[in-house]
Scaffold this active site. Structure first.
Site, PDB file in Angstrom:
ATOM      1  N   HIS A   1     -25.522 -19.677 -27.814  1.00 46.18           N
ATOM      2  CA  HIS A   1     -25.797 -21.042 -27.365  1.00 46.18           C
ATOM      3  C   HIS A   1     -27.053 -21.557 -28.062  1.00 46.18           C
ATOM      4  O   HIS A   1     -27.804 -20.782 -28.651  1.00 46.18           O
ATOM      5  CB  HIS A   1     -26.009 -21.078 -25.838  1.00 46.18           C
ATOM      6  CG  HIS A   1     -27.255 -20.362 -25.404  1.00 46.18           C
ATOM      7  ND1 HIS A   1     -27.327 -18.980 -25.302  1.00 46.18           N
ATOM      8  CD2 HIS A   1     -28.499 -20.813 -25.091  1.00 46.18           C
ATOM      9  CE1 HIS A   1     -28.543 -18.627 -24.939  1.00 46.18           C
ATOM     10  NE2 HIS A   1     -29.289 -19.727 -24.807  1.00 46.18           N
TER      11      HIS A   1
ATOM     12  N   ASP B   1     -30.520 -24.086 -27.138  1.00 49.86           N
ATOM     13  CA  ASP B   1     -31.205 -24.613 -25.958  1.00 49.86           C
ATOM     14  C   ASP B   1     -31.281 -26.143 -26.060  1.00 49.86           C
ATOM     15  O   ASP B   1     -31.437 -26.683 -27.147  1.00 49.86           O
ATOM     16  CB  ASP B   1     -32.624 -24.025 -25.861  1.00 49.86           C
ATOM     17  CG  ASP B   1     -32.599 -22.518 -25.594  1.00 49.86           C
ATOM     18  OD1 ASP B   1     -31.562 -22.007 -25.148  1.00 49.86           O
ATOM     19  OD2 ASP B   1     -33.635 -21.863 -25.833  1.00 49.86           O
TER      20      ASP B   1
ATOM     21  N   HIS C   1     -28.481 -18.584 -30.529  1.00 50.21           N
ATOM     22  CA  HIS C   1     -28.938 -17.251 -30.142  1.00 50.21           C
ATOM     23  C   HIS C   1     -28.060 -16.684 -29.029  1.00 50.21           C
ATOM     24  O   HIS C   1     -27.338 -17.412 -28.353  1.00 50.21           O
ATOM     25  CB  HIS C   1     -30.421 -17.253 -29.752  1.00 50.21           C
ATOM     26  CG  HIS C   1     -30.799 -18.276 -28.722  1.00 50.21           C
ATOM     27  ND1 HIS C   1     -30.901 -19.622 -28.990  1.00 50.21           N
ATOM     28  CD2 HIS C   1     -31.114 -18.141 -27.406  1.00 50.21           C
ATOM     29  CE1 HIS C   1     -31.250 -20.264 -27.896  1.00 50.21           C
ATOM     30  NE2 HIS C   1     -31.378 -19.390 -26.913  1.00 50.21           N
TER      31      HIS C   1
ATOM     32  N   ARG D   1     -33.051  -5.594 -18.894  1.00 50.85           N
ATOM     33  CA  ARG D   1     -33.872  -6.488 -19.707  1.00 50.85           C
ATOM     34  C   ARG D   1     -34.264  -7.682 -18.844  1.00 50.85           C
ATOM     35  O   ARG D   1     -33.446  -8.197 -18.072  1.00 50.85           O
ATOM     36  CB  ARG D   1     -33.066  -6.981 -20.907  1.00 50.85           C
ATOM     37  CG  ARG D   1     -33.741  -8.077 -21.715  1.00 50.85           C
ATOM     38  CD  ARG D   1     -32.840  -8.502 -22.890  1.00 50.85           C
ATOM     39  NE  ARG D   1     -33.274  -9.754 -23.462  1.00 50.85           N
ATOM     40  CZ  ARG D   1     -34.315  -9.863 -24.279  1.00 50.85           C
ATOM     41  NH1 ARG D   1     -35.010  -8.819 -24.636  1.00 50.85           N
ATOM     42  NH2 ARG D   1     -34.654 -11.054 -24.744  1.00 50.85           N
TER      43      ARG D   1
HETATM   44  O1  LIG Z   1     -33.242 -13.495 -22.628  1.00 51.24           O
HETATM   45  C1  LIG Z   1     -33.380 -13.910 -23.760  1.00 51.24           C
HETATM   46  O2  LIG Z   1     -33.844 -13.264 -24.674  1.00 51.24           O
HETATM   47  C2  LIG Z   1     -32.933 -15.309 -24.113  1.00 51.24           C
HETATM   48  C3  LIG Z   1     -32.765 -16.222 -22.946  1.00 51.24           C
HETATM   49  C4  LIG Z   1     -32.166 -17.532 -23.346  1.00 51.24           C
HETATM   50  O3  LIG Z   1     -31.674 -17.703 -24.427  1.00 51.24           O
HETATM   51  C5  LIG Z   1     -32.154 -18.653 -22.384  1.00 51.24           C
HETATM   52  O4  LIG Z   1     -32.578 -18.491 -21.225  1.00 51.24           O
HETATM   53  O5  LIG Z   1     -31.731 -19.757 -22.800  1.00 51.24           O
HETATM   54 FE   LIG Z   2     -31.455 -19.811 -24.832  1.00 46.99          FE
END
Ligand SMILES: O=C(O)CCC(=O)C(=O)O
Ligand SMILES: [Fe+2]
Length: 342
Positions: free
Chosen positions: A223, A225, A280, A290
């Protein structure tokens, strides 16, 4: 009306079905359910190159950040001035939240038309399978109501830490935005018009529990952001991967104390597509959980994002209000940008 209300309102028009909000109880499953089993992926990722690491104290910092935004859409920031113990406190409060029993977390469940609270990723309805992820979204004052639902007698520390964290992130995001403006060579008047301190931003806490079959699970599907920029703190567990044109997926190796900064859709538009809104995704781990905290820095929802066009260039996108763009993205993440192409 506060900006917090308007940001939540932007989401209110796109209610979700409860099965696109409620996470499974990760503690109660010992094998990967079909609902969370993704097709085997043959996406290769490149471990030989790594995203730029930038020291905020570097005298050439604006230039370095500008170049990283242009070439990568992402960088890791060190010596950023956010105290390490604040990052650790925020991480441990996030851990405390996700360690609560499932029935307790569900007390702070995001409402179908809501933007804040506990639940799975907003992009869930656009994929056939579920992600191995649970999240908690905070915007402004929503934190007190939700924290009281989670810990009726013991929420002060969580609220204090998250409030301080958001304040510090807001200042850092503003500083980074000004440095990026400087790298784009825009005039002081233009920068003044885009003085968005205290803007409508959001904090997303993410947990990717340890997973019985990590090769068939996805933490977060690919996705971009919706933000201007996102500042991410991650625990020491790797998982984040970014897509670089002409290279493919590249994993972001956690650097102790570094923050990951990425360009979101709104800076992509503002830069007239000079900066990629980096795609990403997140992979999961068999043994370890994680955790990440993503701070999405947005201009006020009723402000208009206008591409900065250099002489001799044409605007690639039409001006768009933040609210309209959020709405387009909520309707169709893949088509939102093409809807505003000139
Ligand atoms: O957890 C991550 O490394 C990325 C989180 C992410 O891409 C988001 O919250 O939009
Ligand atoms: Fe993200």
């Amino acid at each position: 009306m506060s900006t917090t209300t308007t940001l939540s309102e932007a989401y209110r028009e796109h209610p979700l079905h409860p099965h696109h909000i409620i996470p499974i109880d990760f503690n109660s499953v010992c094998s990967l359910p079909e609902s969370h089993k993704w097709p085997k992926s043959d996406d290769l990722y490149d471990n030989k190159i790594s995203v730029p690491v930038i020291d905020l104290r570097d005298p050439r910092v604006a230039q370095l950040i500008g170049r990283a935004c242009e070439k990568w859409g992402v960088f890791q920031l060190i010596y950023h001035g956010i105290p390490l113990n604040l990052l650790k406190d925020a991480e441990s409060e996030a851990r405390r939240l996700f360690s609560l029993p499932s029935r307790q977390k569900l007390k702070a469940l995001r409402a179908p038309a809501g933007a804040t609270g506990y639940g799975i990723a907003r992009i869930t309805p656009f994929f056939d399978k579920y992600m191995w992820h649970e999240g908690f979204t905070i915007m402004g004052t929503s934190i007190h109501d939700h924290a009281k639902q989670l810990w009726p007698h013991n929420h002060a520390k969580f609220c204090d830490v998250m409030e301080t964290y958001q304040k510090k992130m807001n200042i850092l995001a503003d500083q980074l935005t000004q440095l990026i403006f400087k790298s784009l060579d825009i005039s002081e008047e233009q920068a003044e018009e885009m003085n968005w301190v205290g803007s409508s931003s959001a904090l997303q806490l993410n947990s990717y529990p340890s997973c019985p079959e990590p090769n068939r699970a996805v933490g977060l599907a690919p996705h971009t952001d919706t933000s201007l920029i996102t500042i991410l703190h991650e625990n020491s567990i790797a998982g984040l991967q970014i897509f670089k044109q002409e290279v493919g997926w590249v994993s972001v190796k956690p650097v102790d104390g570094a923050l990951v900064v990425n360009v979101g859709d709104l800076f992509h538009i503002l830069s007239n597509a000079r900066f990629p809104n980096v795609l990403h995704r997140v992979s999961v781990n068999q043994k370890r959980q994680r955790l990440s905290l993503a701070y999405f820095y947005n201009p006020p929802t009723d402000s208009t994002v206008v591409p900065i066009v250099k002489s001799g260039q044409v605007a690639r996108y039409r001006p768009v209000t933040v609210k309209e763009f959020i709405s387009l993205k909520a309707k169709s993440p893949e088509k939102a940008l093409s809807c505003i192409k000139t």
